[in-house]
Motif scaffolding. Structure first.
Motif, PDB file in Angstrom:
ATOM      1  N   GLU A  55       0.844  -1.200   0.000  1.00 58.38           N
ATOM      2  CA  GLU A  55       0.000   0.000   0.000  1.00 58.38           C
ATOM      3  C   GLU A  55       0.884   1.256   0.000  1.00 58.38           C
ATOM      4  O   GLU A  55       1.877   1.321   0.723  1.00 58.38           O
ATOM      5  N   GLY A  56       0.572   2.183  -0.849  1.00 55.12           N
ATOM      6  CA  GLY A  56       1.328   3.441  -0.900  1.00 55.12           C
ATOM      7  C   GLY A  56       2.676   3.325  -1.600  1.00 55.12           C
ATOM      8  O   GLY A  56       3.436   4.287  -1.661  1.00 55.12           O
ATOM      9  N   PHE A  57       2.993   2.158  -2.111  1.00 54.02           N
ATOM     10  CA  PHE A  57       4.298   1.949  -2.764  1.00 54.02           C
ATOM     11  C   PHE A  57       4.389   2.748  -4.063  1.00 54.02           C
ATOM     12  O   PHE A  57       3.417   2.845  -4.814  1.00 54.02           O
ATOM     13  N   CYS A  58       5.558   3.311  -4.338  1.00 54.77           N
ATOM     14  CA  CYS A  58       5.745   4.066  -5.580  1.00 54.77           C
ATOM     15  C   CYS A  58       6.441   3.163  -6.602  1.00 54.77           C
ATOM     16  O   CYS A  58       7.640   2.913  -6.518  1.00 54.77           O
ATOM     17  N   PHE A  59       5.661   2.639  -7.534  1.00 58.44           N
ATOM     18  CA  PHE A  59       6.186   1.657  -8.490  1.00 58.44           C
ATOM     19  C   PHE A  59       7.000   2.300  -9.612  1.00 58.44           C
ATOM     20  O   PHE A  59       7.805   1.636 -10.249  1.00 58.44           O
ATOM     21  N   GLU A  60       6.757   3.595  -9.863  1.00 53.32           N
ATOM     22  CA  GLU A  60       7.303   4.248 -11.068  1.00 53.32           C
ATOM     23  C   GLU A  60       8.819   4.085 -11.204  1.00 53.32           C
ATOM     24  O   GLU A  60       9.343   3.946 -12.310  1.00 53.32           O
ATOM     25  N   LYS A  61       9.519   4.097 -10.071  1.00 50.72           N
ATOM     26  CA  LYS A  61      10.985   4.038 -10.155  1.00 50.72           C
ATOM     27  C   LYS A  61      11.487   2.638 -10.567  1.00 50.72           C
ATOM     28  O   LYS A  61      12.643   2.469 -10.931  1.00 50.72           O
ATOM     29  N   LEU A  62      10.599   1.646 -10.538  1.00 55.83           N
ATOM     30  CA  LEU A  62      11.031   0.277 -10.820  1.00 55.83           C
ATOM     31  C   LEU A  62      10.987  -0.087 -12.294  1.00 55.83           C
ATOM     32  O   LEU A  62      11.498  -1.124 -12.685  1.00 55.83           O
ATOM     33  N   TYR A  63      10.309   0.735 -13.107  1.00 56.40           N
ATOM     34  CA  TYR A  63      10.145   0.299 -14.503  1.00 56.40           C
ATOM     35  C   TYR A  63      10.141   1.453 -15.498  1.00 56.40           C
ATOM     36  O   TYR A  63       9.924   2.612 -15.133  1.00 56.40           O
TER      37      TYR A  63
END
Ligand SMILES: Cc1ncc(COP(=O)(O)O)c(C=O)c1O
Length: 331
Positions: A250-258
């Motif tokens: 929850e609340g994780f910022c995925f953008e930096k991973l892909y």
């Protein structure tokens, strides 16, 4: 979270064992040599998932058919164009799981049964042809078809959106857990993972899996269908659904991973580029591995080009998502 904890998250879901896992992970030294890369290049062989002609959708189907069995469905409905990899794999998966399956193709019946159509015939598939129409019209037709089956007292389970749903994409969360375990066992460091982006289920599962396991690699999504912004929106929707489904991140910022790459898409789905077709010959000649025109060759070109032009600096792995059945209709 480590892979053991990630496996505990996945254990909450009912999964049918249909494929053969782990799929191989190995180096492609001749391709590496050709690119001039200082770093090792790998391939994750999800073309060898062990059922039918193999490919990514077996992983999705393990979760979706697990859900179908849990819900006591007595017939599975899948739909797509004649050469749909998902439809052919759904037939094989249902045969293995002793489930009835009806396939609805938004195409006219082909004169010659080849590629995935041939595999469907050999598998005894119940195929219905509703004529050429856009996918959204086919989906509406199929919903209505399911209602009719229900009125006849049957319990259909509808595989939506080519099995690219949040539940189906748990298969690719699991694939990343598997990949991390393999990297550990083979003592290899992986910096970049290249995956195809069609409807986005595979890519979303891979990104969520990378987040869940804290995987060290960046996920490169090579879009073969949608424009970049459109696919990013689809992925963000899937990732939100996966958060809800699993109750994790929850609340994780995925953008930096892909990163979504649009530059290998050409003019869109099913429209190869010269460079992507070259990859088909190269991989066969250099490594003895076959890829096809729609998904896998564009993804491989994404990795090869990124390595060659230096935007990717480190070890990289190409996820081969299969599609072997369709290859025989593409040349
Ligand atoms: C061989 C192959 N690779 C990749 C994909 C893309 O998967 P997704 O739709 O989950 O993005 C598909 C989808 O049909 C496929 O058949």
């Amino acid at each position: 979270m480590n892979t053991r904890q990630a496996k505990n998250v996945l254990a909450d879901f009912h999964r049918l064992e249909l494929g053969t896992f782990p799929t191989p992970l190995h180096q492609v030294k001749n391709i590496q040599k050709k690119t001039g890369s200082r770093f090792p290049l790998y391939i994750k062989r999800d073309d060898l998932t062990g059922l039918g002609a193999g490919g990514n959708k077996i992983r999705n189907l393990e979760y979706l058919l697990g859900d179908a069995v849990r819900k006591k469905a007595d017939v599975v409905i899948a739909s797509g164009k004649c050469q749909s990899n998902l439809c052919a794999l759904a037939v094989s998966a249902c045969n293995k799981a002793n489930l009835d399956c009806i396939i609805i193709h938004n195409d006219v019946r082909p004169e010659r049964m080849e590629g995935n159509q041939l595999l469907n015939v050999l598998s005894g598939a119940d195929m219905r042809y509703i004529g050429d129409m856009p996918d959204h019209e086919r989906e509406a037709y199929v919903e209505e078809f399911c209602r009719e089956l229900e009125n006849q007292g049957r319990h259909p389970y509808l595989i939506k959106n080519g099995a690219s749903t949040a539940l189906g994409s748990l298969g690719y969360v699991q694939a990343v857990v598997e990949l991390c375990d393999q990297c550990g066992a083979q003592e290899l460091q992986l910096d970049h993972l290249f995956v195809p982006g069609g409807n986005g289920g595979l890519a979303a599962g891979a990104i969520f899996g990378a987040a869940l396991t804290g995987a060290p690699f960046h996920v490169h999504v090579v879009t073969v269908e949608h424009e970049k912004a459109e696919l990013e929106e689809i992925l963000s929707g899937f990732l939100g659904e996966l958060q809800q489904l699993t109750g994790q991140l929850e609340g994780f910022c995925f953008e930096k991973l892909y990163t979504v790459h649009e530059e290998y898409r050409g003019e869109g789905w099913g429209r190869p580029t010269k460079e992507s077709v070259d990859q088909i010959y190269d991989l066969a000649k250099e490594e003895g591995i076959f890829i096809e025109k729609v998904y896998t060759s564009k993804t491989l070109y994404g990795m090869v080009d990124s390595v060659e032009n230096g935007t990717v600096n480190g070890s990289a792995c190409y996820l081969h998502s299969g599609g072997f059945g369709a290859l025989f209709t593409q040349f």
